[in-house]
Design a protein around this motif. Structure first.
Motif, PDB file in Angstrom:
ATOM      1  N   LEU A 419      30.448  45.041  31.533  1.00  0.00           N
ATOM      2  CA  LEU A 419      31.333  45.594  32.568  1.00  0.00           C
ATOM      3  C   LEU A 419      31.385  47.108  32.506  1.00  0.00           C
ATOM      4  O   LEU A 419      31.394  47.794  33.543  1.00  0.00           O
ATOM      5  N   LYS A 423      30.880  50.293  35.075  1.00  0.00           N
ATOM      6  CA  LYS A 423      32.136  51.032  35.263  1.00  0.00           C
ATOM      7  C   LYS A 423      33.291  50.141  35.742  1.00  0.00           C
ATOM      8  O   LYS A 423      34.057  50.504  36.649  1.00  0.00           O
ATOM      9  N   TYR A 424      33.364  48.944  35.137  1.00  0.00           N
ATOM     10  CA  TYR A 424      34.490  48.043  35.398  1.00  0.00           C
ATOM     11  C   TYR A 424      35.304  47.867  34.120  1.00  0.00           C
ATOM     12  O   TYR A 424      34.775  47.985  33.007  1.00  0.00           O
ATOM     13  N   ASN A 425      36.581  47.536  34.313  1.00  0.00           N
ATOM     14  CA  ASN A 425      37.482  47.296  33.186  1.00  0.00           C
ATOM     15  C   ASN A 425      37.759  45.798  33.082  1.00  0.00           C
ATOM     16  O   ASN A 425      38.057  45.144  34.085  1.00  0.00           O
ATOM     17  N   ASN A 428      40.820  44.337  34.748  1.00  0.00           N
ATOM     18  CA  ASN A 428      40.919  44.296  36.211  1.00  0.00           C
ATOM     19  C   ASN A 428      39.948  43.297  36.841  1.00  0.00           C
ATOM     20  O   ASN A 428      39.627  43.384  38.029  1.00  0.00           O
ATOM     21  N   ILE A 429      39.471  42.351  36.032  1.00  0.00           N
ATOM     22  CA  ILE A 429      38.478  41.385  36.505  1.00  0.00           C
ATOM     23  C   ILE A 429      38.961  40.654  37.751  1.00  0.00           C
ATOM     24  O   ILE A 429      38.222  40.476  38.722  1.00  0.00           O
ATOM     25  N   ASP A 432      38.556  42.824  40.812  1.00  0.00           N
ATOM     26  CA  ASP A 432      37.204  43.340  41.094  1.00  0.00           C
ATOM     27  C   ASP A 432      36.116  42.261  41.059  1.00  0.00           C
ATOM     28  O   ASP A 432      34.925  42.593  41.125  1.00  0.00           O
ATOM     29  N   LYS A 433      36.497  41.003  40.958  1.00  0.00           N
ATOM     30  CA  LYS A 433      35.497  39.950  40.692  1.00  0.00           C
ATOM     31  C   LYS A 433      34.393  39.883  41.752  1.00  0.00           C
ATOM     32  O   LYS A 433      33.208  39.671  41.429  1.00  0.00           O
ATOM     33  N   LYS A 435      33.140  42.320  43.641  1.00  0.00           N
ATOM     34  CA  LYS A 435      32.234  43.456  43.423  1.00  0.00           C
ATOM     35  C   LYS A 435      31.395  43.246  42.165  1.00  0.00           C
ATOM     36  O   LYS A 435      30.202  43.576  42.132  1.00  0.00           O
ATOM     37  N   ILE A 436      32.060  42.719  41.135  1.00  0.00           N
ATOM     38  CA  ILE A 436      31.334  42.492  39.873  1.00  0.00           C
ATOM     39  C   ILE A 436      30.224  41.464  40.074  1.00  0.00           C
ATOM     40  O   ILE A 436      29.074  41.666  39.645  1.00  0.00           O
ATOM     41  N   ASP A 439      27.360  43.101  41.824  1.00  0.00           N
ATOM     42  CA  ASP A 439      26.582  43.997  40.968  1.00  0.00           C
ATOM     43  C   ASP A 439      25.760  43.244  39.928  1.00  0.00           C
ATOM     44  O   ASP A 439      24.674  43.702  39.537  1.00  0.00           O
TER      45      ASP A 439
END
Length: 541
Positions: A419, A423-425, A428-429, A432-433, A435-436, A439
């Motif tokens: 992650l 640049k994900y935390n 905050n999954i 942002d899931k 977008k994750i 990606d």
């Protein structure tokens, strides 16, 4: 008066039409009274029909009034009764797709007819021809029932093939503990029924080839093979094993048993088919994990090369870190050659993208595109559309975490590291899931497969079956032509034999006539001698 003439003319036309109508009704009534119904299917039959045109059943009413009726009926019935019974009572099967039911039924009937003549043919040659037709029909039926769209997952050892398969399936089915010894062809497909595994083993000939190949390669796997060689007789040349399981956990244990190089029986396995109860893919789409294309054991590389030629789609796995390696270009070029250079059937999957920064990934991707431009005839749009960078393992960890709500410490650490690359935390999954997932690339790949494969698989399979049907019919016609040619030769031989006989008969008749003439001459000579003796005797007196 013109109007009066038109009225008379129209009246005449009406009378003619009425007469035609009455005549047609009378004809229909007459035909109906003259017809009989088939006892089997109910179709109308002419009273002079012996066999129903619809189902092939024999009529119970023999139509011909001749003095030798019983003898003629007996001969006719004995010749066509087995065939009629087989046609009228054949077991119809439901075709895999409604669109090919006609072709399916037609081939089943052909098989039924051929089966009768293969059993009751008048000669061995006749039985042989109909046996070949039966085999051709059987082959079409079996292929149709088992027709699938196969997606070959290809790559070198440690290229991320198994991780990709697990990510697409949404479960840890494929073993990710791959070793250089991995050489089993493993097929994954969904099923509406129970989970199952089907294992087939090398034939004696295949085993001899692979054993020789391993010895010649000098691969260290030979040491492991020598350790288990005593088990050879239990597996080599044996029938396949089919086992069903109530749970996926039991299925996974069986998969490890047959596909892990840590188990003894693994070395004798040729192919494994895994059916798992799920609906993530249609049942007729199969993911195939292949041996390495550049395996140190040439026999296994040849298996993969042959398989690529027959696969409908190929997912070529290459590590992101190796995109600039000349061996990667050679690897993709070799796949292109095996696909007859149809690059639209191949997706280049750049795996383990979480191991590199965004900048490094973009640089390597640009280099690869430049190297592959010639394979795509300079059409960079097609290349871009068929290139996807993925993080299979992080995707699977994220999927597991969102469904179960927890991960073990090691898995959680691996996911957090991936992650951070994007640049994900971790905290905050939930927000942002989407977008994750995007990606990580698996969602993109699945969407491409859905648009190009899943949405079209039914139409493509039906098209393949219809082509198979046309091919089977062509082969059956060829066999039938051979049979007619053979029958024609036999007829010519019989005719020649008859001609030879008649020529011989004529020669014999001529000879007999000559003998008769000689006999007549002898008789005349005897009479002359007798007369001479009589004259001598009289003269002596």
């Amino acid at each position: 008066d013109r109007s009066e003439k038109e009225t008379k003319f129209q009246t005449r036309i009406d009378n003619i039409e009425e007469a035609i109508q009455n005549n047609s009704s009378s004809m229909e009534l007459l035909l109906k009274e003259m017809s009989i119904k088939c006892d089997y299917c109910g179709a109308f039959m002419s009273p002079v029909q012996i066999v129903c045109h619809k189902c092939g059943a024999i009529s119970n009413i023999f139509p011909y009034q001749v003095s030798d009726t019983e003898r003629i009926w007996s001969i006719t019935a004995n010749n066509i009764m087995p065939l009629s019974n087989r046609i009228s009572t054949y077991e119809s099967k439901k075709a895999p797709y409604a669109e090919i039911q006609h072709e399916f039924d037609a081939m089943i009937k052909i098989r039924s007819i051929a089966d009768i003549y293969a059993q009751y043919g008048k000669s061995d040659r006749e039985k042989q021809y109909f046996g070949e037709i039966r085999q051709e029909a059987d082959s079409f039926i079996n292929k149709s029932l088992n027709k699938t769209i196969e997606i070959a997952v290809v790559g070198d050892v440690k290229s991320g093939k198994s991780s990709l398969i697990n990510a697409l399936l949404g479960d840890a089915m494929a073993s990710v503990d791959a070793t250089p010894e991995t050489g089993v062809l493993v097929k994954y497909r969904t099923t509406k029924d129970k989970n199952y595994i089907r294992v087939s083993f090398y034939s004696n000939e295949q085993w001899d080839d692979i054993y020789k190949s391993v010895k010649e390669s000098g691969n260290r796997v030979i040491d492991k093979i020598e350790e288990v060689i005593s088990d050879k007789e239990s597996y080599i040349g044996k029938d396949e094993i089919f086992t069903e399981f109530d749970s996926k956990d039991e299925l996974k244990k069986a998969i490890m048993q047959w596909t892990s190089s840590e188990s003894r029986q693994y070395f004798f396995v040729n192919e494994v088919e895994i059916g798992y109860h799920d609906d993530i893919f249609p049942n007729d789409i199969v993911l195939v994990d292949t041996p390495g294309l550049h395996d140190s054991v040439e026999y296994r590389s040849e298996i993969t090369r042959s398989y690529i030629q027959n696969a409908h789609w190929v997912l070529a796995c290459v590590e992101n870190n190796n995109l600039c390696d000349v061996r990667t270009t050679q690897f993709l070029s070799s796949i292109s050659a095996n696909l007859q250079h149809d690059m639209t059937k191949m997706y280049i999957i750049a795996t383990k993208s979480d191991m590199l920064s965004k900048k490094a990934r973009e640089q390597k991707q640009k280099y690869l595109f430049e190297e592959l431009a010639c394979l795509y005839d300079g059409k960079e749009g097609i290349l871009q559309n068929h290139f996807i960078s993925i993080c299979a393992v992080p995707h699977s960890l994220l999927f597991s975490y969102l469904n179960k709500g927890y991960l073990d410490e090691d898995s959680k650490e691996d996911l957090e590291t991936a992650l951070l690359r994007f640049k994900y935390n971790f905290n905050n999954i939930a927000n942002d899931k989407e977008k994750i997932y995007d990606d990580f690339g698996i969602t993109k790949l699945f969407d491409r497969l859905n648009n190009n494969v899943i949405c079209r698989y039914r139409k493509e399979i039906i098209s393949m079956i219809k082509k198979d049907y046309a091919s089977a019919n062509k082969n059956i016609k060829s066999i039938a032509d051979s049979a007619f040619y053979f029958a024609g030769q036999q007829l010519q031989e019989i005719q020649q034999s008859a001609d030879d006989y008649f020529e011989s008969a004529i020669e014999i008749e001529d000879l007999e006539n000559q003998i008769q003439k000689i006999s007549d001459m002898d008789h005349d000579l005897e009479n002359q001698i007798l007369n001479l003796r009589n004259n001598i005797e009289k003269g002596g007196e």
